[in-house]
Design an enzyme around this catalytic site. Structure first.
Site, PDB file in Angstrom:
ATOM      1  N   LYS A 224       0.980  -0.958  -0.102  1.00 26.50           N
ATOM      2  CA  LYS A 224       0.257   0.162   0.228  1.00 26.50           C
ATOM      3  C   LYS A 224       0.818   1.473  -0.335  1.00 26.50           C
ATOM      4  O   LYS A 224       1.689   1.331   0.652  1.00 26.50           O
ATOM      5  CB  LYS A 224      -0.962   0.010   0.989  1.00 26.50           C
ATOM      6  CG  LYS A 224      -1.715   1.166   1.425  1.00 26.50           C
ATOM      7  CD  LYS A 224      -2.520   0.703   2.509  1.00 26.50           C
ATOM      8  CE  LYS A 224      -3.889   1.378   2.420  1.00 26.50           C
ATOM      9  NZ  LYS A 224      -4.674   1.644   4.049  1.00 26.50           N
TER      10      LYS A 224
ATOM     11  N   SER B  57      -9.146   1.039   3.245  1.00 29.51           N
ATOM     12  CA  SER B  57      -8.732   2.270   2.318  1.00 29.51           C
ATOM     13  C   SER B  57      -7.848   1.626   1.255  1.00 29.51           C
ATOM     14  O   SER B  57      -7.178   2.354   0.296  1.00 29.51           O
ATOM     15  CB  SER B  57      -7.896   3.063   2.902  1.00 29.51           C
ATOM     16  OG  SER B  57      -7.209   2.313   3.868  1.00 29.51           O
TER      17      SER B  57
ATOM     18  N   SER C  40      -9.644  -0.902   7.479  1.00 29.29           N
ATOM     19  CA  SER C  40      -9.438  -0.463   5.788  1.00 29.29           C
ATOM     20  C   SER C  40      -8.336  -1.606   5.667  1.00 29.29           C
ATOM     21  O   SER C  40      -7.964  -2.035   4.399  1.00 29.29           O
ATOM     22  CB  SER C  40      -8.617   0.573   5.856  1.00 29.29           C
ATOM     23  OG  SER C  40      -9.112   1.107   6.700  1.00 29.29           O
TER      24      SER C  40
END
Lengths: 98, 461
Positions: B66, B141, B165
């Protein structure tokens, strides 16, 4: 920051100045209502939490249970000026601006 | 295949890079693809293998991170304009561990800006689409991480989980997503959103991969003083007699049929192996969304104060009379709308009046939730619940604030309490994936893996 809050409403000019974020007039108009809704929802906690306490000691107790040299046990890591008996972790010191 | 020399690391990496070229323009899972770096790492892996010096099971395996996990020499943007062009001078601990294992970093995955969102549509660069149906969200996310694993453009990915997330996009994309115990994995190099809630998590195709990645990246780190070594290994445990709680506050008429079916399926699988499921009540769940909102936004207000354009990142080109005005313009230009909203609310919660009324109440609520969960895990070994009320919605589909807060109730308690939680895919009935969430007490990832294995066996994987 000089605040002019009444009845849970907030002053977006004061808050954005404190947060050091420049907002255009359009952004202020858009965000005032949005942020007010968030604040109103946060206000639903009032009267709901009883005597839950605020100390971080209970929260981090599982992390310290078998760790004699944890940062929470070392006096030099604690904020000696704090009146909180367990000292305050770094996060809390930062958010309170100490 | 790598150890049997059926394929080289370079061929494997090229296959993944070709897949990215073929599909990622539509999916939007990657912000940065490091083609050269990946092939260089793959060549090194092949050399080691040829010399009989393989570093282990991860040597030559392509993965992604990420884009809020610092990578030395590779742009790390957090999907924000304010960090456009920022190249970290160091690797996050988790990135360094993967590098040292010989794994091949393909690139950095898309996310909601600074981890603030649950759809991966709030990023500054592009939105991320669900590979199963590109008209739908990937969740967030860590949507890019989940989408890349689901789309076959990385073998596994590391994400971050502050309020769900990792678990939510895992559920929406049909992959396994683990949020480890707070403190089990180093946060050094993870760009902070809410430091007392953030955890580095992993998204993988299956439970075995998740277990292997967790074993690699966990452990005490001198650069993160909140880390510790949990002594329990991640071996299998018997499900016979294991007591599993099912909180009634996370059931109800608002659950879609697909989620109810997935929950029933999972319960049947676990009962078939001897586990005992019992409905319980956790009333403090009803305060969890508000508590999470206040605490995460307050911490975000503090953590994001460092982005001022002075030393790195975006700097406003508008003239300003004072340094303060210059910083304000930089932040006004650099942050997206959702980030600004959260910083403003968080600043208010920490103000002189707001602190007593909101922040301290939220801390009290968090402590109540922790106490309730601690009491629960005195009687039960684990908890089972949905991850969300439904599968991935259409991109652009509006939901009310109340619906959003309701969704938070399913995931934020694991962050508020610090316990580990995992999302495991269940059979699709509507064509879109749905995951089921399992949680356990601190350090008991072994329980989660054993339970997840049972559900996965039931799906035939």
């Amino acid at each position: 920051m000089k605040e002019t809050e009444h009845n849970n409403t907030f002053d977006i000019d004061a808050v954005s100045a404190a947060a050091h974020i420049f907002l255009t007039e359009d952004e202020k108009a858009k965000m005032t209502a949005d942020v007010q809704k968030v604040i109103d929802f946060a206000g639903t906690l009032e009267g709901q939490c009883g005597d839950g306490g605020t100390c971080f000691e209970e929260r981090y107790a599982p992390l310290r249970a078998d760790e004699p040299e944890s940062r929470f046990a070392r006096e030099d890591m604690l904020d000696s000026s704090s009146s909180d008996k367990c000292g305050k972790p770094y996060v809390m010191r930062v958010v309170e601006g100490e | 295949m790598l150890s049997r020399r059926e394929i080289s690391a370079v061929e494997l990496t090229q296959a993944f890079l070709s897949r990215i070229d073929a599909t990622d323009t539509e999916t939007g899972a990657f912000i940065t693809v490091d083609r050269e770096g990946a092939l260089c790492s793959a060549r090194e892996s092949d050399k080691r293998r040829a010399a009989g010096e393989s570093l282990g099971i991860f040597d030559g395996i392509p993965y992604s991170l990420k884009d809020n996990i610092s990578t030395k020499g590779i742009e790390t943007t957090c999907a924000s304009r304010i960090l456009r062009g920022y190249i970290p001078p160091y690797d996050a601990t988790v990135a360094a561990k993967l590098k040292n294992s010989g794994a091949v970093l393909l690139g950095k995955n898309n996310l909601d800006e600074f981890g603030m969102g649950s759809e991966t549509v709030n990023g500054a660069y592009m939105l991320c689409r669900n590979p199963h149906d590109r008209s739908r969200i990937a969740g967030g996310s860590s949507g890019g991480s989940a989408a890349s694993v689901a789309d076959g453009t990385s073998v596994f990915s590391l994400g971050s989980d502050t309020g769900g997330s990792v678990r939510l996009p895992a559920s929406h994309c049909g992959v396994v997503g683990l949020k480890p115990t707070y403190s089990a994995v180093s946060r050094y190099g993870l760009v902070s959103y809410a430091s007392s809630l953030d955890v580095v998590g992993m998204l993988c195709k299956n439970v075995a991969d998740t277990r292997a990645v967790f074993d690699l990246i966990r452990g005490r780190d001198i650069y993160d003083q909140t880390t510790r070594d949990f002594s329990r290994s991640c071996g299998d445990i018997s499900l016979k007699g294991l007591r599993i709680a099912l909180p009634k506050e996370l059931l109800g008429a608002d659950l879609s049929d697909e989620v109810s079916i997935a929950l029933d399926f999972s319960i049947k699988m676990l009962e078939a192996e001897g586990a005992i499921i019992e409905e319980v009540s956790l009333p403090s769940i009803k305060q969890s969304a508000a508590a999470y909102l206040v605490l995460s936004m307050a911490e975000a207000s503090s953590n994001l104060g460092r982005y001022d354009g002075i030393r790195y990142g975006h700097r406003s080109e508008m003239t300003a009379e004072t340094v303060g005005e210059h910083i304000s313009r930089t932040r006004g230009e650099g942050f997206g709308d959702e980030v600004k909203r959260r910083i403003l609310a968080g600043t208010y919660f920490l103000s002189e009046n707001g602190r007593e009324k909101y922040y301290k109440n939220a801390l009290s609520a968090m402590n109540l939730i922790c106490a309730e969960y601690a009491a629960l895990f005195e009687r039960f070994d684990a908890m089972i619940s949905p991850v969300a009320t439904r599968s991935a919605k259409k991109i652009g589909e509006k939901t009310t604030k109340a619906e959003g807060y309701r969704e938070d109730e399913f995931t934020v308690c694991a962050n508020l309490t610090g316990i580990p939680a995992i999302s495991v895919p269940c059979p699709c009935v509507s064509g879109m994936p749905v995951g089921i969430q399992l949680s356990a007490s601190h350090g008991r990832e072994d329980v989660l893996f054993s339970l997840s294995d049972a559900i996965e066996r039931g799906t035939g994987k």
